[in-house]
Each structure stands twice: as structure tokens, then as C-alpha cells.
Motif scaffolding. Structure first.
Motif, PDB file in Angstrom:
ATOM      1  N   LEU A   1       0.828  -1.206   0.000  1.00 48.73           N
ATOM      2  CA  LEU A   1       0.000   0.000   0.000  1.00 48.73           C
ATOM      3  C   LEU A   1       0.865   1.261   0.000  1.00 48.73           C
ATOM      4  O   LEU A   1       0.539   2.252  -0.655  1.00 48.73           O
ATOM      5  CB  LEU A   1      -0.927  -0.016   1.217  1.00 48.73           C
TER       6      LEU A   1
ATOM      7  N   THR B   1      -8.000   1.492  -1.308  1.00 49.47           N
ATOM      8  CA  THR B   1      -7.482   1.389  -2.673  1.00 49.47           C
ATOM      9  C   THR B   1      -8.354   2.148  -3.659  1.00 49.47           C
ATOM     10  O   THR B   1      -8.238   1.946  -4.862  1.00 49.47           O
ATOM     11  CB  THR B   1      -7.398  -0.090  -3.103  1.00 49.47           C
TER      12      THR B   1
ATOM     13  N   GLY C   1      -7.097  -1.395  -8.512  1.00 45.85           N
ATOM     14  CA  GLY C   1      -6.715  -1.694  -7.134  1.00 45.85           C
ATOM     15  C   GLY C   1      -7.198  -3.039  -6.635  1.00 45.85           C
ATOM     16  O   GLY C   1      -6.952  -3.396  -5.495  1.00 45.85           O
TER      17      GLY C   1
END
Lengths: 239, 248
Positions: free
Chosen positions: A141, B179, B185
Motif C-alpha cells: 500500500l 485502494t 486496485g
């Protein structure tokens, strides 16, 4: 705490800590490995394989400890917007990933002679594997979002959600108690381990922790320098 | 905040509640409107509802081809297969939970509503669970039949899915929110969310296996419920925090 949000202040502190941490790390590693690999008795059941445990157990401890560090750093970053806390989380996660990988690897190497198989789907093994994935997700992330600050705060939210997993790891032994050893050091009635085995274990635990401090501080200094570089290069482009 | 809610895209019909006079709706009204809109969208053409349901059906029927048609083998893995595929169907359908609203800007609008982003997230999560997951739960006994599930376990299959799947929507929503601004994503989201699904899966399957083996399923259900409750506390708040981040 916000005094150390100043990078120069932080660098001064880091430079003051680093030499001591390195000395502790070197001494503890040398002494601990000497004790673990030569000067401690072989186990009457496990034989020489017990020596894997001296590498394995501190790695597993550090795997969980580092995730707690990431979680605390994430919390600090989100609540107080502490700029260095974001960097601390970013710097700590790969170290935790390596510790987790080391714990899994040495656990598998120990499991082959002891259990006759590299992998069993035991509760503790499984949740350490899940911890490994949590680290991967946190780091992925960080990389997925372009803006450094946003990426860090998104990853921090994830780390705080994932910290729910830590108690599951700790108590999974009791929940899905199968093949793995019950916890034998941290017990209310004192360690069940003989002293000549406990000593190398604790020495190596100190060594791992000092290693963590050294690498964390270096990685944080690196991140600060990288930011300085990117600011400088963007100034150069403008000017 | 006294916003008029007549201009929201995708047929969000809020005028009925008095918004046409410029009076702001109250929180419950907005919650209901978002919920109703998301349910309608899920079952409109191209929505996720039918797709998730079809995926659930097809993916489960792949397993007999993979492991062989022996009834004993299928019965042994039935609970696990149904739970895992339900989990994957949930994950696939969560992919765009916030993305469409983020891309066309309606999420910015919703963020300003008196309901707050946490409430918006809660409404969308509830809508996802009702519109997409509940049909899967309803279909699960049919799949249990295909997988030769033990006769005593059907009630527990429904019960464990009912108790456990809200956690999937709640936790998955956090992944979807984190995301939301990442192009494609979905894969990243799986990486973030799947590890967090593990406890739900373990206790969900554990309950069904316990019922099939005629042992006490209550401890599994209790843990399953605990996981869902924890997710209920964390899910909307963390989703809102993640959404706020990408709206900045």
C-alpha cells in the motif's frame, strides 16, 4: 515528542544512539551465538536441533514486536500527524517482514526433523504466515499511492486494522492447539526451561532488538535524506 | 450543513423527503436513500448482484471437476469450499464499492452530507451485504446439495454464513476504501483484505464441521459473532478515514 519531528534534532539523537546500539548488538550476537551454538547442552529429546530454536524464537518475538512498533507509529502518525512516525512505520515494516520470514524459515527447518514435515497448519504457524501477509500488504500500500504522505496514512490505517491480528497470534496456541509447543518461557509460574538454555535465548533476544534499533535508525536517516534529495531536485528543476 | 440533495447522480431520488424545498435531509433519510440507491444499482444492468451470484455458483461447481466426484471427498470439503468461494465472491464484488462514486465525484457530495462519511460507509456496506451477500447465503443450500454436504449441517451452513459474512463486507470495505484511488486496485485490495478474512473463515467452517460431526457448534459461532462485532466497530470508521484521505 514533537521536538524530534525536526529532522536535524532526530539525526542528532540517532547519531548519539547508534554507536551504543552497535556495540550492544555486536557483543550480544557474539556472546549469544557462542552460547547457543557451542556452550549450551543439546536437548535430551531434540538433540542438536534445539539450537535452531535460539535463532527461531527471538525472530518470532521480533516479528510481533515490530508489528506493534509499526502499529504504534501508525497511531502516532494518524492522531498527532507526527511526520517522523510515518517514516518510522515505513522503515520498520521491511525489518519485521524479514524477521517474520526468518521465523517461518527456521520453524520449517526445525519442524522437518522434529515433526517429520516442513509445514503443518497449526494455529501459531498459520497466524505468523498471516502476519507475513499483513507486512506485505502494508508495504504494498505504501508503494501503490503516488503521494508519499497519503500512502503513509493509508498504510497506517491498514496497520491499525491489522493489529487486531496480534492477539489472535498470541492466543492462537490456545485456540487451535495442535502440534505446536505451548508457550514455555512466558508463564506465570516462571520459565520451564533450564537456565543454560534460557541464557543464550535471552542474549540473542537482546541482540535481535539491538539489530532492530540499528537498522531502523539507519533506514529512517535514509528516508530523511531521500526526502531532502527530492526537495533539492525539485528546487533545481524550478530554479 | 444544509445542502440540497436533489442533484446527486445515478438516480439518487431524494426529493421525496422534502429536499426540493432546500431543506437538508436528516441522517436517517440520507442513510436510507444511499442504501436504496446502492441496492438498486447492484441489481440493475451491469450491477454486481447477479455477477457475484453467478460467480459463486460457477466457482463451486469447479471443485468436483478438480477433486473428483466421490461423494465422501466432496462432503468433507463442502463447508470449506462454499465459505472460500463466498469469500472470494464478496471480495470481487467489493472491488468497486466506492470507486464509481469516487470517480464521478458523488463521493465528494456524500462526504459533505450531515450523515458524515462514517454513516455513508455504513449505508454502503449494509447495502452491499443485503444486495450481494444475502443472495449468496440464500443460494448456499443448493450448493451444499451439489457438494453433498452432510444433512445435519444445512441449518448451520445458513446460520454461520448469516453471522459471518457481515464481517467480510465490513472488513472488505476498508480495503476498498484504501485502494479507491488506485488504478486497478483489485489485486492490491485482495492482498490487504484476504489475511484479515482468515478468522472468519476458520470459525465459519468450524461451526459447519462441528454440526456435521454432531459436536457443539456454539463456541465457533460465538467466536464468529465476536469477529463480526469487532469488524462492525472498526469497519465503517476505518473506511471513512481511508475515504477522507483520498478525498483530500
Amino acid at each position: 515528542m514533537h521536538r524530534f519531528a525536526n529532522p536535524a534534532e532526530f539525526n542528532r539523537l540517532a547519531d548519539a544512539i547508534l554507536p551504543w546500539a552497535k556495540v550492544v548488538m555486536a557483543a550480544a550476537f557474539l556472546y549469544g551465538l557462542y552460547l547457543a551454538l557451542y556452550a549450551s547442552p543439546a536437548d535430551y529429546q531434540q538433540g542438536e536441533s534445539v539450537r535452531i530454536m535460539y535463532i527461531h524464537v527471538p525472530a518470532a518475538w521480533m516479528a510481533m514486536f515490530t508489528y506493534m512498533v509499526v502499529a504504534v507509529a501508525s497511531f502516532t502518525a494518524l492522531v498527532w500527524r507526527h511526520p517522523l512516525a510515518l517514516l518510522a512505520g515505513k522503515a520498520a515494516a521491511p525489518i519485521g517482514l524479514v524477521f517474520t520470514g526468518l521465523a517461518l524459515l527456521t520453524g520449517m527447518l526445525w519442524g522437518k526433523p522434529m515433526w517429520g514435515t516442513y509445514w503443518v497448519w497449526d494455529g501459531r504457524l498459520t497466524s505468523v504466515l498471516v502476519l507475513f501477509f499483513l507486512y506485505l500488504g502494508y508495504m504494498a500500500l505504501w508503494r501503490a499511492l503516488d503521494e508519499e504522505d497519503k500512502a503513509g496514512r493509508a498504510a497506517s490505517i491498514l496497520a491499525l486494522v491489522g493489529v487486531v491480528n496480534i492477539p489472535i497470534i498470541k492466543f492462537s496456541v490456545d485456540w487451535w492447539n495442535t502440534l505446536h509447543q505451548p508457550a514455555s518461557v512466558m508463564r506465570m509460574d516462571g520459565p520451564s526451561m533450564p537456565v543454560e538454555m534460557l541464557w543464550p535465548l535471552l542474549t540473542l533476544a537482546v541482540a535481535y532488538k539491538a539489530y532492530f534499533v540499528v537498522v531502523l535508525l539507519y533506514r529512517m536517516k535514509l528516508e530523511i535524506n531521500l526526502r531532502k534529495l527530492s526537495v533539492l531536485s525539485s528546487l533545481e528543476v524550478q530554479g | 450543513m444544509n445542502l440540497c440533495w436533489t442533484t446527486l447522480p445515478q438516480n439518487l431520488k431524494l426529493t421525496r423527503h422534502g429536499c426540493d424545498r432546500g431543506v437538508g435531509m436528516n441522517g436517517a433519510g440520507i442513510f436510507g436513500a444511499i442504501f436504496a440507491r446502492d441496492v438498486r444499482l447492484a441489481w440493475s444492468q451491469g450491477g454486481t448482484g447477479t455477477m457475484a451470484l453467478s460467480f459463486f455458483l460457477i466457482a463451486v461447481t469447479l471443485f468436483p471437476f478438480g477433486v473428483g466426484p466421490e461423494p465422501q471427498t466432496l462432503a468433507r470439503i463442502a463447508a470449506g469450499v462454499i465459505w472460500v468461494v463466498a469469500l472470494l465472491a464478496c471480495l470481487l464484488s467489493l472491488d468497486r464499492l466506492y470507486q464509481a462514486d469516487y470517480e464521478d465525484g458523488s463521493l465528494d457530495d456524500l462526504a459533505l452530507s450531515p450523515l458524515g462519511l462514517t454513516g455513508v460507509a455504513a449505508a454502503k456496506i449494509l447495502a452491499h451485504w443485503v444486495a450481494t451477500i444475502l443472495p449468496l447465503v440464500a443460494l448456499s443450500p443448493v450448493l451444499g446439495m451439489l457438494m453433498n454436504l452432510d444433512g445435519d449441517a444445512y441449518g448451520m451452513l445458513l446460520l454461520s454464513l448469516l453471522i459471518g459474512t457481515p464481517a467480510l463486507s465490513l472488513i472488505g470495505s476498508v480495503g476498498a476504501a484504501l485502494t479507491v484511488s488506485v488504478r486497478r486496485g483489485g489485486v492490491l485490495m485482495s492482498l490487504l483484505v484476504l489475511p484479515l478474512y482468515v478468522p472468519t473463515l476458520i470459525f465459519g467452517v468450524g461451526a459447519i464441521d462441528a454440526a456435521a460431526g454432531m459436536t457443539d457448534a456454539l463456541p465457533h459461532l460465538a467466536f464468529l459473532g465476536a469477529v463480526t462485532l469487532v469488524a462492525l466497530v472498526i469497519g465503517p470508521v476505518a473506511s471513512a478515514a481511508a475515504l477522507r484521505l483520498s478525498l483530500e
